[in-house]
Design a protein around this motif. Structure first.
Motif, PDB file in Angstrom:
ATOM      1  N   PHE A  50       0.906  -1.221   0.071  1.00 56.25           N
ATOM      2  CA  PHE A  50       0.025   0.026  -0.015  1.00 56.25           C
ATOM      3  C   PHE A  50       0.935   1.291  -0.028  1.00 56.25           C
ATOM      4  CE2 PHE A  50      -2.426   3.388   2.187  1.00 56.25           C
ATOM      5  CZ  PHE A  50      -3.785   3.182   1.634  1.00 56.25           C
ATOM      6  N   GLU A  51       1.768   1.319   1.141  1.00 54.20           N
ATOM      7  CA  GLU A  51       2.872   2.450   0.956  1.00 54.20           C
ATOM      8  C   GLU A  51       3.674   2.636  -0.086  1.00 54.20           C
ATOM      9  OE1 GLU A  51       4.472   1.752   4.888  1.00 54.20           O
ATOM     10  OE2 GLU A  51       2.793   2.655   5.769  1.00 54.20           O
ATOM     11  N   LYS A  52       3.982   1.711  -0.824  1.00 51.50           N
ATOM     12  CA  LYS A  52       4.995   1.516  -1.870  1.00 51.50           C
ATOM     13  C   LYS A  52       4.116   2.087  -3.108  1.00 51.50           C
ATOM     14  CE  LYS A  52       8.003  -1.213  -4.638  1.00 51.50           C
ATOM     15  NZ  LYS A  52       8.530  -2.576  -5.134  1.00 51.50           N
ATOM     16  N   ASN A  53       2.926   1.589  -3.151  1.00 53.78           N
ATOM     17  CA  ASN A  53       2.123   2.082  -4.444  1.00 53.78           C
ATOM     18  C   ASN A  53       0.919   3.055  -4.157  1.00 53.78           C
ATOM     19  OD1 ASN A  53       3.270   0.167  -6.609  1.00 53.78           O
ATOM     20  ND2 ASN A  53       2.756  -1.063  -4.516  1.00 53.78           N
ATOM     21  N   MET A  54       1.362   4.174  -3.834  1.00 53.85           N
ATOM     22  CA  MET A  54       0.166   5.319  -3.433  1.00 53.85           C
ATOM     23  C   MET A  54      -0.395   5.597  -4.530  1.00 53.85           C
ATOM     24  SD  MET A  54       0.134   5.325  -0.133  1.00 53.85           S
ATOM     25  CE  MET A  54      -0.982   6.779   0.211  1.00 53.85           C
ATOM     26  N   ASN A  55       0.108   5.619  -5.693  1.00 51.54           N
ATOM     27  CA  ASN A  55      -0.689   6.142  -7.028  1.00 51.54           C
ATOM     28  C   ASN A  55      -1.885   5.077  -7.290  1.00 51.54           C
ATOM     29  OD1 ASN A  55       1.291   4.025  -7.407  1.00 51.54           O
ATOM     30  ND2 ASN A  55       0.802   3.991  -9.566  1.00 51.54           N
ATOM     31  N   ARG A  56      -1.987   4.133  -6.602  1.00 52.49           N
ATOM     32  CA  ARG A  56      -3.219   3.198  -7.055  1.00 52.49           C
ATOM     33  C   ARG A  56      -4.317   3.696  -5.831  1.00 52.49           C
ATOM     34  NH1 ARG A  56       0.141  -2.517  -6.189  1.00 52.49           N
ATOM     35  NH2 ARG A  56       1.352  -2.298  -8.293  1.00 52.49           N
ATOM     36  N   HIS A  57      -4.100   4.455  -4.747  1.00 54.33           N
ATOM     37  CA  HIS A  57      -5.255   4.533  -3.815  1.00 54.33           C
ATOM     38  C   HIS A  57      -4.933   5.989  -3.421  1.00 54.33           C
ATOM     39  CE1 HIS A  57      -2.331   1.598  -2.515  1.00 54.33           C
ATOM     40  NE2 HIS A  57      -1.877   2.485  -1.882  1.00 54.33           N
ATOM     41  N   LYS A  58      -4.770   7.017  -3.972  1.00 54.91           N
ATOM     42  CA  LYS A  58      -4.737   8.456  -3.576  1.00 54.91           C
ATOM     43  C   LYS A  58      -5.841   8.775  -2.699  1.00 54.91           C
ATOM     44  CE  LYS A  58      -2.106   9.909  -7.494  1.00 54.91           C
ATOM     45  NZ  LYS A  58      -2.245  10.234  -8.996  1.00 54.91           N
ATOM     46  N   GLY A  59      -5.533   9.525  -1.608  1.00 53.43           N
ATOM     47  CA  GLY A  59      -6.275   9.926  -0.561  1.00 53.43           C
ATOM     48  C   GLY A  59      -6.892   8.931   0.578  1.00 53.43           C
ATOM     49  N   LEU A  60      -6.409   7.651   0.275  1.00 51.75           N
ATOM     50  CA  LEU A  60      -6.789   6.553   1.184  1.00 51.75           C
ATOM     51  C   LEU A  60      -5.924   6.309   2.264  1.00 51.75           C
ATOM     52  CD1 LEU A  60      -8.513   3.790  -1.067  1.00 51.75           C
ATOM     53  CD2 LEU A  60      -9.461   5.813   0.022  1.00 51.75           C
TER      54      LEU A  60
ATOM     55  N   VAL B  48      -7.349  -0.523  -4.719  1.00 49.45           N
ATOM     56  CA  VAL B  48      -7.366   0.421  -5.788  1.00 49.45           C
ATOM     57  C   VAL B  48      -8.434   1.503  -5.856  1.00 49.45           C
ATOM     58  CG1 VAL B  48      -6.502  -1.323  -7.221  1.00 49.45           C
ATOM     59  CG2 VAL B  48      -9.100  -1.141  -7.151  1.00 49.45           C
ATOM     60  N   SER B  49      -9.562   1.210  -4.839  1.00 45.28           N
ATOM     61  CA  SER B  49     -10.487   2.389  -4.578  1.00 45.28           C
ATOM     62  C   SER B  49     -11.325   2.035  -3.231  1.00 45.28           C
ATOM     63  CB  SER B  49     -11.398   2.506  -5.851  1.00 45.28           C
ATOM     64  OG  SER B  49     -12.164   1.262  -5.977  1.00 45.28           O
ATOM     65  N   HIS B  50     -12.281   3.041  -2.949  1.00 46.97           N
ATOM     66  CA  HIS B  50     -13.158   2.885  -2.137  1.00 46.97           C
ATOM     67  C   HIS B  50     -14.498   3.323  -2.523  1.00 46.97           C
ATOM     68  CE1 HIS B  50     -14.898   4.717   1.706  1.00 46.97           C
ATOM     69  NE2 HIS B  50     -14.461   3.542   2.253  1.00 46.97           N
ATOM     70  N   ASP B  51     -15.600   2.499  -1.947  1.00 47.26           N
ATOM     71  CA  ASP B  51     -16.796   2.705  -2.531  1.00 47.26           C
ATOM     72  C   ASP B  51     -17.567   3.545  -1.239  1.00 47.26           C
ATOM     73  OD1 ASP B  51     -19.666   2.625  -2.835  1.00 47.26           O
ATOM     74  OD2 ASP B  51     -19.318   0.605  -3.578  1.00 47.26           O
ATOM     75  N   ASN B  52     -17.776   4.776  -1.569  1.00 40.82           N
ATOM     76  CA  ASN B  52     -18.295   5.892  -0.515  1.00 40.82           C
ATOM     77  C   ASN B  52     -19.721   5.322   0.076  1.00 40.82           C
ATOM     78  OD1 ASN B  52     -15.852   7.457  -0.373  1.00 40.82           O
ATOM     79  ND2 ASN B  52     -16.593   8.441  -2.048  1.00 40.82           N
ATOM     80  N   LYS B  53     -20.456   4.528  -1.064  1.00 38.85           N
ATOM     81  CA  LYS B  53     -21.774   4.355  -0.411  1.00 38.85           C
ATOM     82  C   LYS B  53     -21.760   3.048   0.240  1.00 38.85           C
ATOM     83  CE  LYS B  53     -24.100   5.681  -4.928  1.00 38.85           C
ATOM     84  NZ  LYS B  53     -24.750   5.556  -6.152  1.00 38.85           N
ATOM     85  N   THR B  54     -20.909   2.173  -0.019  1.00 36.79           N
ATOM     86  CA  THR B  54     -21.068   1.098   1.122  1.00 36.79           C
ATOM     87  C   THR B  54     -19.670   1.224   2.055  1.00 36.79           C
ATOM     88  OG1 THR B  54     -19.383  -0.244  -0.470  1.00 36.79           O
ATOM     89  CG2 THR B  54     -21.788  -0.520  -0.732  1.00 36.79           C
ATOM     90  N   GLY B  55     -18.886   1.911   1.895  1.00 31.93           N
ATOM     91  CA  GLY B  55     -17.793   2.074   2.917  1.00 31.93           C
ATOM     92  C   GLY B  55     -16.638   1.097   2.878  1.00 31.93           C
ATOM     93  N   GLU B  56     -17.051   0.048   1.384  1.00 29.34           N
ATOM     94  CA  GLU B  56     -16.070  -0.862   1.460  1.00 29.34           C
ATOM     95  C   GLU B  56     -14.626  -0.586   0.402  1.00 29.34           C
ATOM     96  OE1 GLU B  56     -18.670  -4.812   0.509  1.00 29.34           O
ATOM     97  OE2 GLU B  56     -19.049  -3.243  -0.926  1.00 29.34           O
TER      98      GLU B  56
END
Length: 188
Positions: free
Chosen positions: A24-34, A66-74
């Protein structure tokens, strides 16, 4: 670790969490803002999902958020290995395809393996989303979820990334190759 219970030992869970955090820390480009702390809290609350991530890891998938679903919180994890996961190659598409082969049957099929792991094959759309993060499958290809109308006719689809483009191809669902596996996704 016991597959029957789909739980990891405390030691194995901690080791997997360290691996996932480092990726996760090595690949921050995959999940910006998380934030990793929030992802880890979700993982620690769902041991069966942690077991599935471990299955993704041990078969060479290198899962990452790779992402976060804001509706479900997943949080959504995809296999992020550079090439199609090594432990999931040389498989045909599904059980029907496997059973239709008369000779030289592969050991398994993508759909049954994904189900046993508790993950889903990427769709063509999700595969394209993954490719926007980085270039994957430059030497291999990956089965993706096949529309029912194509599967009914005996086919299945797979994707790869060549010439700076994502390609979608078709094959008989019973085919299998050493360079074709499958990528999965998991919602936690």
């Amino acid at each position: 670790m016991t597959k029957r219970n789909k739980e990891l030992s405390l030691e194995h869970s901690e080791e997997l969490l360290r691996t996932l955090k480092a990726r996760f820390e090595k690949n921050m480009n995959r999940h910006k803002g998380l934030e990793w702390a929030k992802v880890q809290a979700k993982l620690e609350a769902t041991t069966e999902k942690l077991w599935s991530l471990n299955e993704m890891e041990v078969t060479g998938g290198e899962p990452d958020v790779v992402s976060h679903d804001n509706k479900t919180g997943e949080y959504i994890f995809y296999d992020c290995s550079a090439e199609s996961p090594k432990g999931r190659r040389s498989v045909c598409y599904d059980r029907e395809a496997l059973e239709s082969r008369k000779n030289h049957k592969p050991e398994n099929n993508a759909i049954d393996m994904a189900t046993a792991m508790g993950i889903e094959l990427l769709t063509e759309e999700k595969y394209r989303e993954l490719q926007k993060l980085e270039n994957f499958d430059l030497k291999t290809s990956s089965w993706v979820q096949t529309p029912a109308n194509i599967r009914k006719l005996g086919g299945a689809i797979f994707c790869d990334h060549r010439y700076d483009t994502v390609f979608v191809y078709h094959n008989g669902a019973e085919s299998y190759y050493a360079a074709r596996g499958f990528r999965g996704s998991l919602r936690v």
